[in-house]
Design a protein around this motif. Sequence first.
Motif, mmCIF file in Angstrom:
data_model
loop_
_atom_site.group_PDB
_atom_site.id
_atom_site.type_symbol
_atom_site.label_atom_id
_atom_site.label_comp_id
_atom_site.label_asym_id
_atom_site.label_seq_id
_atom_site.Cartn_x
_atom_site.Cartn_y
_atom_site.Cartn_z
ATOM 1 N N ASP A 123 11.630 6.144 12.399
ATOM 2 C CA ASP A 123 11.033 4.860 12.786
ATOM 3 C C ASP A 123 10.442 4.135 11.578
ATOM 4 O OD1 ASP A 123 8.959 6.824 12.643
ATOM 5 O OD2 ASP A 123 7.675 5.605 13.939
ATOM 6 N N ARG A 124 9.851 4.879 10.652
ATOM 7 C CA ARG A 124 9.286 4.258 9.447
ATOM 8 C C ARG A 124 10.395 3.803 8.509
ATOM 9 N NH1 ARG A 124 5.951 1.662 10.645
ATOM 10 N NH2 ARG A 124 5.514 1.290 8.471
ATOM 11 N N ARG A 125 11.460 4.583 8.435
ATOM 12 C CA ARG A 125 12.608 4.210 7.608
ATOM 13 C C ARG A 125 13.165 2.865 8.104
ATOM 14 N NH1 ARG A 125 15.082 9.115 7.061
ATOM 15 N NH2 ARG A 125 16.061 8.926 9.080
ATOM 16 N N GLN A 126 13.257 2.714 9.435
ATOM 17 C CA GLN A 126 13.758 1.456 10.001
ATOM 18 C C GLN A 126 12.800 0.310 9.707
ATOM 19 O OE1 GLN A 126 16.863 1.065 11.368
ATOM 20 N NE2 GLN A 126 16.334 -1.075 11.099
ATOM 21 N N ALA A 127 11.502 0.562 9.804
ATOM 22 C CA ALA A 127 10.519 -0.493 9.510
ATOM 23 C C ALA A 127 10.640 -0.950 8.055
ATOM 24 C CB ALA A 127 9.106 0.010 9.794
ATOM 25 N N ARG A 143 8.253 -12.287 -2.939
ATOM 26 C CA ARG A 143 8.342 -10.883 -2.503
ATOM 27 C C ARG A 143 7.056 -10.136 -2.799
ATOM 28 N NH1 ARG A 143 14.008 -10.148 -5.499
ATOM 29 N NH2 ARG A 143 15.208 -11.477 -4.133
ATOM 30 N N GLN A 144 6.570 -10.288 -4.026
ATOM 31 C CA GLN A 144 5.361 -9.559 -4.414
ATOM 32 C C GLN A 144 4.162 -10.003 -3.586
ATOM 33 O OE1 GLN A 144 5.498 -6.899 -6.620
ATOM 34 N NE2 GLN A 144 3.551 -6.525 -5.609
ATOM 35 N N ARG A 145 4.060 -11.300 -3.351
ATOM 36 C CA ARG A 145 2.955 -11.793 -2.511
ATOM 37 C C ARG A 145 3.026 -11.181 -1.122
ATOM 38 N NH1 ARG A 145 4.243 -16.690 -5.023
ATOM 39 N NH2 ARG A 145 5.299 -17.447 -3.161
ATOM 40 N N GLN A 146 4.237 -11.074 -0.565
ATOM 41 C CA GLN A 146 4.403 -10.498 0.766
ATOM 42 C C GLN A 146 4.015 -9.023 0.769
ATOM 43 O OE1 GLN A 146 5.124 -12.226 3.479
ATOM 44 N NE2 GLN A 146 5.068 -10.436 4.807
ATOM 45 N N ILE A 147 4.470 -8.278 -0.238
ATOM 46 C CA ILE A 147 4.145 -6.847 -0.322
ATOM 47 C C ILE A 147 2.635 -6.643 -0.432
ATOM 48 C CG2 ILE A 147 4.371 -4.777 -1.776
ATOM 49 C CD1 ILE A 147 7.245 -5.828 -2.448
ATOM 50 N N ASP A 148 1.943 -7.550 -1.138
ATOM 51 C CA ASP A 148 0.494 -7.445 -1.326
ATOM 52 C C ASP A 148 -0.310 -8.075 -0.191
ATOM 53 O OD1 ASP A 148 0.883 -6.147 -3.746
ATOM 54 O OD2 ASP A 148 0.748 -7.996 -4.929
ATOM 55 N N SER A 149 0.373 -8.657 0.794
ATOM 56 C CA SER A 149 -0.325 -9.358 1.871
ATOM 57 C C SER A 149 -1.073 -8.384 2.781
ATOM 58 C CB SER A 149 0.667 -10.170 2.710
ATOM 59 O OG SER A 149 1.473 -9.295 3.488
ATOM 60 N N ASP A 150 -2.083 -8.912 3.465
ATOM 61 C CA ASP A 150 -2.836 -8.097 4.422
ATOM 62 C C ASP A 150 -1.925 -7.573 5.532
ATOM 63 O OD1 ASP A 150 -5.208 -8.378 3.033
ATOM 64 O OD2 ASP A 150 -5.905 -10.089 4.228
ATOM 65 N N ALA A 151 -0.978 -8.399 5.953
ATOM 66 C CA ALA A 151 -0.062 -7.974 7.021
ATOM 67 C C ALA A 151 0.724 -6.734 6.597
ATOM 68 C CB ALA A 151 0.892 -9.109 7.377
ATOM 69 N N TYR A 152 1.248 -6.733 5.381
ATOM 70 C CA TYR A 152 2.005 -5.570 4.904
ATOM 71 C C TYR A 152 1.082 -4.374 4.669
ATOM 72 C CZ TYR A 152 6.811 -7.252 4.444
ATOM 73 O OH TYR A 152 8.102 -7.664 4.695
ATOM 74 N N LYS A 154 -1.412 -3.615 6.468
ATOM 75 C CA LYS A 154 -1.652 -3.038 7.787
ATOM 76 C C LYS A 154 -0.406 -2.355 8.333
ATOM 77 C CE LYS A 154 -5.177 -6.394 9.067
ATOM 78 N NZ LYS A 154 -5.472 -7.586 9.872
ATOM 79 N N GLN A 155 0.755 -2.931 8.045
ATOM 80 C CA GLN A 155 2.001 -2.450 8.621
ATOM 81 C C GLN A 155 2.584 -1.246 7.878
ATOM 82 O OE1 GLN A 155 4.982 -5.509 8.879
ATOM 83 N NE2 GLN A 155 6.446 -4.190 9.914
ATOM 84 N N PHE A 156 2.352 -1.168 6.553
ATOM 85 C CA PHE A 156 2.994 -0.127 5.742
ATOM 86 C C PHE A 156 1.972 0.725 5.022
ATOM 87 C CE2 PHE A 156 6.027 -3.663 5.989
ATOM 88 C CZ PHE A 156 7.098 -3.002 6.557
ATOM 89 N N SER A 157 2.297 2.006 4.903
ATOM 90 C CA SER A 157 1.449 2.935 4.160
ATOM 91 C C SER A 157 1.526 2.594 2.672
ATOM 92 C CB SER A 157 1.928 4.370 4.378
ATOM 93 O OG SER A 157 3.159 4.586 3.700
ATOM 94 N N ASN A 162 4.696 0.997 -1.947
ATOM 95 C CA ASN A 162 5.129 1.339 -3.303
ATOM 96 C C ASN A 162 6.657 1.345 -3.381
ATOM 97 O OD1 ASN A 162 4.591 2.193 -6.063
ATOM 98 N ND2 ASN A 162 5.419 4.167 -5.406
ATOM 99 N N MET A 163 7.304 1.897 -2.343
ATOM 100 C CA MET A 163 8.765 1.895 -2.302
ATOM 101 C C MET A 163 9.291 0.459 -2.272
ATOM 102 S SD MET A 163 9.254 5.039 0.405
ATOM 103 C CE MET A 163 10.983 4.730 0.675
ATOM 104 N N LEU A 164 8.694 -0.383 -1.438
ATOM 105 C CA LEU A 164 9.116 -1.781 -1.370
ATOM 106 C C LEU A 164 8.884 -2.483 -2.708
ATOM 107 C CD1 LEU A 164 7.720 -2.718 2.159
ATOM 108 C CD2 LEU A 164 10.131 -2.475 1.511
ATOM 109 N N ASN A 165 7.758 -2.194 -3.329
ATOM 110 C CA ASN A 165 7.436 -2.793 -4.620
ATOM 111 C C ASN A 165 8.454 -2.383 -5.681
ATOM 112 O OD1 ASN A 165 5.698 -4.332 -6.372
ATOM 113 N ND2 ASN A 165 5.012 -2.378 -7.201
#
Length: 184
Positions: A123-127, A143-152, A154-157, A162-165
């Motif tokens: 489920d996390r892999r899909q997210a 992209r970087q702003r999105q990865i650093d956003s409060d929403a991300y 909350k949504q991602f560990s 770090n993987m997304l970054n």
Amino acid sequence: MGIATLALAFASAPPSLAQKNHPEEHPQKKQQQQAHHAGEWLRQHKNLPPEQQRKALENDPQFRNLPPQRQQQLRNQLQRFNSAPPEKQQQMLNRMETWEHLTPQQKQQARELHEQMQSLPADRRQAVRNAVQTLRAMPPDARQRQIDSDAYKKQFSPQERNMLNNASKLPLAPAEPNEEPPEE
């Protein structure tokens, strides 16, 4: 080498038929093969019936010089390619082309990201894959702003972010319209 990676979800397809650059091969042969674009063999043969493709593959001198296990992998990849719909085939070819233009260091980073991705629960892999899709549609600075956003946050560990970054720092191919997450 048939690796589908998180970064390749951004950038390319798994190394496949025309990417015949393997560490066990002779360096001179490797240099000659690197002159060919990824997917070139498939592009040249994609309109042939599957049986003719298989024969062409079997008669290819580079193919015949590969170890039997690698030959079987390529036969299997050709079969998977042929069973895909035309739009998926084009997507695979586009990703192969992108993969070819990654540096050896970027390819290694992609492989490492794939290993990290495999360690995530399904489920996390899909997210994370869904986030990759979203990030691919954005310009690099967004992209970087999105990865650093409060929403991300909350949504991602932290590990997932770090993987997304790390993946977002690799050259990203544009998202395909109506594209599904890459298969493993």
